[in-house]
Design an enzyme around this catalytic site. Structure first.
Site, PDB file in Angstrom:
ATOM      1  N   SER A  35     -25.424  16.139  52.544  1.00 55.16           N
ATOM      2  CA  SER A  35     -26.093  14.610  52.756  1.00 55.16           C
ATOM      3  C   SER A  35     -27.198  14.737  51.446  1.00 55.16           C
ATOM      4  CB  SER A  35     -26.814  14.602  53.717  1.00 55.16           C
ATOM      5  OG  SER A  35     -26.042  14.588  54.981  1.00 55.16           O
ATOM      6  N   HIS A  56     -22.503  10.149  51.549  1.00 49.36           N
ATOM      7  CA  HIS A  56     -21.389  10.909  51.636  1.00 49.36           C
ATOM      8  C   HIS A  56     -20.260  10.321  51.052  1.00 49.36           C
ATOM      9  CE1 HIS A  56     -22.494  14.280  54.486  1.00 49.36           C
ATOM     10  NE2 HIS A  56     -23.353  13.498  54.948  1.00 49.36           N
ATOM     11  N   HIS A 110     -17.756  14.704  59.508  1.00 47.31           N
ATOM     12  CA  HIS A 110     -18.494  15.644  60.864  1.00 47.31           C
ATOM     13  C   HIS A 110     -18.025  15.374  61.991  1.00 47.31           C
ATOM     14  CE1 HIS A 110     -21.320  14.595  57.239  1.00 47.31           C
ATOM     15  NE2 HIS A 110     -22.137  15.680  57.737  1.00 47.31           N
ATOM     16  N   TYR A 123     -19.708  14.474  64.545  1.00 49.62           N
ATOM     17  CA  TYR A 123     -20.342  13.459  65.322  1.00 49.62           C
ATOM     18  C   TYR A 123     -19.656  11.825  64.832  1.00 49.62           C
ATOM     19  CZ  TYR A 123     -23.115  12.975  60.856  1.00 49.62           C
ATOM     20  OH  TYR A 123     -23.539  12.874  59.594  1.00 49.62           O
ATOM     21  N   GLU A 124     -18.800  12.000  63.651  1.00 51.24           N
ATOM     22  CA  GLU A 124     -18.194  10.539  63.402  1.00 51.24           C
ATOM     23  C   GLU A 124     -17.164  10.534  64.377  1.00 51.24           C
ATOM     24  OE1 GLU A 124     -17.711  10.105  58.959  1.00 51.24           O
ATOM     25  OE2 GLU A 124     -18.529  12.082  58.989  1.00 51.24           O
ATOM     26  N   ALA A 167     -28.058  19.670  54.489  1.00 50.42           N
ATOM     27  CA  ALA A 167     -29.461  19.414  54.674  1.00 50.42           C
ATOM     28  C   ALA A 167     -29.727  19.489  56.149  1.00 50.42           C
ATOM     29  CB  ALA A 167     -29.404  17.654  54.585  1.00 50.42           C
ATOM     30  N   MET A 175     -25.839  19.677  61.189  1.00 51.73           N
ATOM     31  CA  MET A 175     -24.727  19.200  61.998  1.00 51.73           C
ATOM     32  C   MET A 175     -23.406  19.336  61.120  1.00 51.73           C
ATOM     33  SD  MET A 175     -26.634  15.218  62.915  1.00 51.73           S
ATOM     34  CE  MET A 175     -28.504  15.317  63.511  1.00 51.73           C
ATOM     35  N   SER A 176     -23.675  20.276  60.387  1.00 49.84           N
ATOM     36  CA  SER A 176     -22.221  20.622  59.589  1.00 49.84           C
ATOM     37  C   SER A 176     -22.106  22.286  59.310  1.00 49.84           C
ATOM     38  CB  SER A 176     -22.402  19.881  58.192  1.00 49.84           C
ATOM     39  OG  SER A 176     -23.379  20.329  57.320  1.00 49.84           O
ATOM     40  N   ASN A 222     -36.653  18.394  56.517  1.00 52.16           N
ATOM     41  CA  ASN A 222     -37.719  17.947  57.095  1.00 52.16           C
ATOM     42  C   ASN A 222     -38.111  18.962  58.301  1.00 52.16           C
ATOM     43  OD1 ASN A 222     -34.801  16.943  58.014  1.00 52.16           O
ATOM     44  ND2 ASN A 222     -36.063  17.248  60.085  1.00 52.16           N
ATOM     45  N   HIS A 246     -33.180   9.267  58.615  1.00 50.04           N
ATOM     46  CA  HIS A 246     -32.123   9.873  57.691  1.00 50.04           C
ATOM     47  C   HIS A 246     -32.395   9.530  56.224  1.00 50.04           C
ATOM     48  CE1 HIS A 246     -28.164  10.759  56.529  1.00 50.04           C
ATOM     49  NE2 HIS A 246     -27.591   9.388  56.105  1.00 50.04           N
TER      50      HIS A 246
END
Ligand code: HPA
Length: 261
Positions: A21, A52, A74, A76-77, A104, A196-197, A220, A232
């Site tokens: 990201s 992306h 991902h 989460y998609e 990220a 998340m990846s 962050n 985000h």
């Protein structure tokens, strides 16, 4: 010979790089030869998340032939572990032998400040998924992230005065960020960063025998460590700033990492 095969036989990229990201600015340091949209390949899934874009960029970084996957899909998609890792199988099919996975991530380690990079020493796959489900594929994961490449990247980073921590990445499903209680749990598990990846791609790459390196852009403080709520946009903005450091690191390190092995 189709366009892709012609590109491969001309360029012979041994290195694949998956950009996370907001890290698209790395491309500015690439001497681009050609771009191929995921949609122009057979069956590669395309992401719809901001930051992306879905394309392969063929070119040279620090003079070294590379193919860069800009934009990943991902879990989460709503994608499967198989879809998430299709790009890695595709790169391996092109002849890529070494894979740099970037992402990220939120920092869990009070000594690792946002805006710096972390080299992955190891990971926790907390997604509950694996791309290897369905086959009896009991691969060894004791050295997922190549010690040889870690050493190389760390020494180049020190020389270039780029802050590069080393630690454990926890890969979670998302898409919501963590609760403060989850962050304390992850710290207790020994994780230094959360995202998340990456973990499924690393598993797939090792199963295919690729040499893997992983970089987390610490965008962050994880929830409950900093005072601000996570956004985000903040992740994308910090990534864009830090991408220049990664581009410099890779363009100095790849020529050397390709030679001594
Ligand atoms: N948590 C999970 N994924 C992330 C974060 C985070 O804090 N920052 C960037 N990706």
């Amino acid at each position: 010979m189709n366009e892709l095969e012609a590109l491969i036989s001309d360029l012979h990229p041994e290195w694949g790089i998956v950009l996370g990201s907001g890290l698209g600015a790395v491309i500015e340091s690439v001497e681009i030869v050609s771009e191929v949209a995921y949609s122009a390949t057979d069956g590669l899934p395309v992401s719809r998340v901001t930051g992306h874009a879905g394309k392969f960029i063929f070119g040279r970084l620090g003079g070294v032939p590379v193919v860069i996957a800009q934009g990943r899909v991902h879990l989460y998609e709503g994608r499967t572990a198989g879809e998430v890792t299709a790009g890695v199988r595709f790169l391996a099919g092109l002849g890529v032998r070494r894979l740099v996975l970037t992402n990220a991530a939120g920092t869990l380690n009070p000594r690792f400040a946002p805006g710096t990079w972390m080299l992955l020493r190891d990971h926790l796959n907390l997604t509950g998924a694996s791309p290897l489900v369905g086959g009896p594929h009991f691969i060894d994961m004791s050295e997922t992230y190549s010690p040889r490449l870690r050493e190389k990247f760390a020494s180049v980073a020190a020389r270039e005065r780029i802050v590069l921590h080393e630690g454990v990445y926890a890969g979670v499903l998302g898409p919501q960020y963590e609760t403060p209680a989850e962050v304390r749990m992850l710290q207790g598990f020994g994780a230094d960063a959360v995202g998340m990846s990456t973990v499924l791609e690393a598993i797939q790459a090792r199963a295919l025998g690729l040499e893997v390196a992983g970089f987390s852009c610490l965008t962050n403080w994880a929830a409950g460590i900093g005072s601000a709520p996570l956004a985000h946009q903040e992740v994308l903005a910090t990534g864009a700033q830090a991408a220049g450091d990664l581009a410099r690191l890779l363009s100095r390190a790849l020529p050397q990492a390709a030679i001594d092995q």
